[in-house]
Structure formats: structure tokens, C-alpha cells
Scaffold this active site. Structure first.
Site, PDB file in Angstrom:
ATOM      1  N   LEU A  91      -2.705   2.637 -12.207  1.00 45.31           N
ATOM      2  CA  LEU A  91      -3.602   1.920 -11.302  1.00 45.31           C
ATOM      3  C   LEU A  91      -5.004   2.511 -11.326  1.00 45.31           C
ATOM      4  O   LEU A  91      -6.007   1.789 -11.297  1.00 45.31           O
ATOM      5  CB  LEU A  91      -3.035   1.943  -9.882  1.00 45.31           C
ATOM      6  CG  LEU A  91      -1.792   1.093  -9.637  1.00 45.31           C
ATOM      7  CD1 LEU A  91      -1.256   1.348  -8.237  1.00 45.31           C
ATOM      8  CD2 LEU A  91      -2.085  -0.392  -9.828  1.00 45.31           C
ATOM      9  N   SER A 139       0.811  -1.212   0.000  1.00 41.95           N
ATOM     10  CA  SER A 139       0.000   0.000   0.000  1.00 41.95           C
ATOM     11  C   SER A 139       0.850   1.270   0.000  1.00 41.95           C
ATOM     12  O   SER A 139       0.323   2.353  -0.239  1.00 41.95           O
ATOM     13  CB  SER A 139      -0.932   0.015   1.221  1.00 41.95           C
ATOM     14  OG  SER A 139      -1.875  -1.035   1.141  1.00 41.95           O
ATOM     15  N   GLU A 169      -4.751  -3.372  -6.038  1.00 43.68           N
ATOM     16  CA  GLU A 169      -4.974  -2.048  -6.626  1.00 43.68           C
ATOM     17  C   GLU A 169      -5.652  -1.102  -5.638  1.00 43.68           C
ATOM     18  O   GLU A 169      -6.527  -0.316  -6.002  1.00 43.68           O
ATOM     19  CB  GLU A 169      -5.740  -2.168  -7.940  1.00 43.68           C
ATOM     20  CG  GLU A 169      -4.948  -2.962  -8.985  1.00 43.68           C
ATOM     21  CD  GLU A 169      -5.539  -2.937 -10.366  1.00 43.68           C
ATOM     22  OE1 GLU A 169      -6.203  -1.941 -10.697  1.00 43.68           O
ATOM     23  OE2 GLU A 169      -5.324  -3.902 -11.112  1.00 43.68           O
ATOM     24  N   THR A 226      -6.284  -1.264  -1.170  1.00 40.90           N
ATOM     25  CA  THR A 226      -7.179  -1.892  -0.206  1.00 40.90           C
ATOM     26  C   THR A 226      -8.365  -0.979   0.094  1.00 40.90           C
ATOM     27  O   THR A 226      -8.331   0.224  -0.194  1.00 40.90           O
ATOM     28  CB  THR A 226      -6.445  -2.199   1.111  1.00 40.90           C
ATOM     29  OG1 THR A 226      -6.073  -0.944   1.720  1.00 40.90           O
ATOM     30  CG2 THR A 226      -5.201  -3.041   0.864  1.00 40.90           C
TER      31      THR A 226
END
Length: 406
Positions: free
Chosen positions: A260, A159, A384, A386
């Protein structure tokens, strides 16, 4: 007050057509003829090519026909389909979303294959690459002749990609890359990897062809989710690349994060495909499974579950359609993508779990698709971004305060 007979004929015109449990809000009317044709074509392909085999692939934990499937998807125009030129279809964002919806209605692993190929690897080359790089890679990737992967996540930095340890150093006119990437979809079958690394100038993107000395990709096994998908760890041990391997516009962390965001749009749609399959399975089961002398769909608690599932499914589809139209109009913001990913994956999981309860013990059997979709969505919930990360994106947008490092 006018009588019922004098009410405008359009007030309840839908009654004459009957209520459609598969499209209770009439959402098909929001799609144009081309979008409906794309959806139906992908749905037929998935039904013929994936559904008869997917339970076996999932149980075995492999996707043995990935190269054949990729070429077939290329022939359908599904790879990099919203990109323009270089053999790409140049389709609308909504058409791409519908493709993701139908692929994930079959299995999240198939949609992930397409998302990583088109929305991450191809998009990175299309958006940040040189003209030479686009011409070299994009036509073959659009045709499914070359599979791509996207190397951003690291073993210790998921992350928080800003903490990445993979480094690229200049050696004469070349670059030398050292580091590791993990949870990389398509990694061990990819012909080219888009790898992000830290340099003295900041984060940069590089194209690493398979077979480059020092570059290795090992498949990750023993997964309980996305089992019909190739997931790998990439190792870069002094990988020497020419200067032309760097993406000239791929500078700074905003570049991979932009990729992303582009890919998350497909997830917003795809998650609803998994949810739709589970809802339809539960609805069919409730109509035929008998307990206490009657179909379980005739009991109030089961109907309450089905009603709630239908409401969340079609709210999610409306949200996906709205975000797709905004993307086509060039007005979609990253925060809105986070809104869609957070809501639709979370609600899709809830729909799958409710479907599992309706199927009872049969809900855990791979004879039915529910447990497979439920397990897959646990990965989709995490990758992609959380749910917690998307909550913080929205929290920052709402309050103007950054809580990521607070």
C-alpha cells in the site's frame, strides 16, 4: 546601492520568457529528457484513447474496454513500470509518478487500474513471491495480458486490516481459504488475485487464479464515484490452493501494508493530475464566460480563487517530485508517503470544489470534467488510507505516541 541597470542579468531572467500559467514555477526544468518523454507519451495516449470516451463510460458506470486498455497500457510500459526484470520497464519513481499524473488527469479510474495492477498486485509478486511465481505471472501482467487485483479490505475491516476474518488453513499439503474481500479494484476481470488471509502463523499472502473452485468475484454497482472503474467483492468459499500458491516472503501485516505504501506514491502524483484538469478547465472558463458585461476572470473574487488553486496545485506537484526523488534514492519513509497522500488528495479536492464554483451550474454537468473528478477524489480520499489514518501516522511520528487504539 547598485542601479537597476547594473543588477546581475540572471536576477529576473525569467521575465524575458514570459510567465507560463501552465507551469508558473518552471517545474518542467526539474525533469530530465526521459521523464518528459514518458509524460508526453502517456498524455498523448490518454488524450487519444480515454478523453473522447470517459464521460460516457462514467455516466454509464462501466469501463467496457478495460482489457483492451490494459493491453495498450502494457505496450506503453506503464504496468509495473518501476519494477525491474520480467518484462517490466524499470523506470524511475518520478517517471511512474508522471504516468499516474497524466492518467488521473484523464480519470482516477484509469490511474487506479494501473496502480492496482503494478503497485499492488505485481509489486506483491515481485517483492514477496517466489522465482517461479514471478516468472509465471509478471511478464504477462506487464504486457497487460493478465489483469491482477489485491484483496486486503474486508466488509467489516477497512482501516483496521489487523482484524481481517479471511482465514487460510492447512489441509494436508494444501491451503484452504475462506472469507470475503470488498472494494477490490479490477476484481471481477482479474486473472489472478493477491489475497491476504490470517493463518496460524500470522497474515500471509496467496495467489488465487481466476476460475479456482470456490472463488467468485462480483462487480459492485450503484457507485457515485470511480464509475469508470471495475470494483468488486471477492468471495472465497473453501478455496483449495497448492502450497506453491503462498507468497513465500509475504508474511505478517507489514507485507500488504508495504504494498500500500508503494501504491500511495502514485496517488500523491495522480491526485494532482485531477486537480490540474479542474484548474485548467476553470481558468479557460473564467477567460471566456461573461457576466455583467465582462469575463468572470476579470473579477477579483474569481482571480483570488484561481491564484489559490494554482498555488496549491504547484505546491502539490513540488511535493510529489520531492517524494519521487527520495524514492529513487531509496530514502522515502512511509510517514513521508502519508504526508504526501494526506496533503495532495485533500488539496486536490479543494481545487476541484473551487473550480466547480467558478463554473457555476455548468460545474455539475458531465460536459465538463470537474464534477467527475471531484466525485472520484472522494474515493481517492478514502482508499489506501483515509485522511484520518494518515493524520494518525504523522501524529505518531511527530509525538512518538500511538493514538490508533487509544
Amino acid at each position: 546601492m547598485p542601479s537597476a541597470s547594473s543588477a546581475p542579468s540572471g536576477d529576473l531572467a525569467g521575465r524575458s520568457r514570459g510567465f507560463d500559467p501552465g507551469d508558473p514555477l518552471g517545474l518542467d526544468e526539474l525533469l530530465d529528457a526521459e521523464e518528459l518523454a514518458v509524460r508526453d507519451t502517456v498524455r498523448r495516449w490518454a488524450a487519444e484513447r480515454v478523453l473522447p470516451r470517459i464521460a460516457d463510460w462514467y455516466e454509464r458506470g462501466e469501463l467496457p474496454e478495460i482489457r483492451e486498455l490494459t493491453r495498450e497500457l502494457g505496450a506503453l510500459g506503464a504496468l509495473g513500470m518501476s519494477l525491474h526484470g520480467y518484462g517490466c520497464a524499470g523506470a524511475s519513481a518520478v517517471s511512474y509518478g508522471l504516468t499516474c499524473l497524466e492518467l488521473e488527469a484523464a480519470d482516477s479510474g484509469i490511474r487506479s487500474l494501473v496502480s492496482v495492477q503494478g503497485s499492488l498486485a505485481m509489486y506483491a509478486i515481485h517483492r514477496f513471491g517466489s522465482e517461479e511465481q514471478r516468472r509465471e505471472w509478471l511478464p504477462r501482467m506487464a504486457a497487460g495480458e493478465v489483469i491482477g487485483c489485491f484483496g486486503l479490505t474486508e466488509p467489516d475491516h477497512g482501516s483496521d486490516p489487523a482484524g481481517m476474518r479471511t482465514r487460510a488453513e492447512r489441509r494436508g499439503g494444501d491451503w484452504v481459504l475462506t472469507g470475503r474481500k470488498t472494494w477490490i479494484t479490477n476484481g471481477s476481470v482479474a486473472g489472478v488475485a493477491v489475497v491476504w488471509a490470517r493463518t496460524e502463523e500470522g497474515v500471509r499472502g496467496f495467489l488465487v487464479p481466476a476460475g479456482t473452485p470456490g472463488f467468485a468475484a462480483a462487480e459492485i454497482r450503484h457507485k457515485g464515484s470511480l464509475r469508470a472503474s471495475v470494483t468488486s467483492e471477492l468471495t472465497l468459499d473453501g478455496v483449495r490452493l497448492p502450497a506453491a500458491a503462498a507468497l513465500p516472503e509475504g508474511r505478517g501485516l507489514r507485507a500488504p501494508l508495504g504494498c500500500l505504501s508503494h501504491a500511495r506514491h502514485g496517488i500523491v502524483w495522480g491526485a494532482m493530475g485531477a486537480a490540474r484538469t479542474c484548474f485548467e478547465t476553470a481558468l479557460g472558463y473564467a477567460r471566456t464566460r461573461e457576466q455583467f458585461g465582462r469575463p468572470i476572470g476579470g473579477f477579483q473574487l474569481t482571480q483570488a480563487k484561481l491564484a489559490d488553486m494554482a498555488v496549491e496545485l504547484h505546491k502539490g506537484l513540488l511535493l510529489a517530485w520531492h517524494l519521487g526523488r527520495r524514492l529513487d534514492a531509496g530514502r522515502l519513509r512511509p510517514e513521508q508517503v502519508s504526508f504526501g497522500k494526506l496533503n495532495n488528495v485533500r488539496e486536490a479536492l479543494g481545487i476541484c470544489r473551487a473550480a466547480r464554483t467558478i463554473l457555476g451550474a455548468n460545474g455539475i454537468s458531465l460536459e465538463y470534467p470537474v464534477m467527475r473528478h471531484m466525485a472520484n477524489l472522494e474515493s481517492v480520499l478514502t482508499y489506501e488510507g483515509t485522511s484520518e489514518m494518515h493524520q494518525l501516522v504523522l501524529g505518531k511520528a511527530l509525538t512518538g505516541l500511538d493514538a490508533f487504539r487509544g
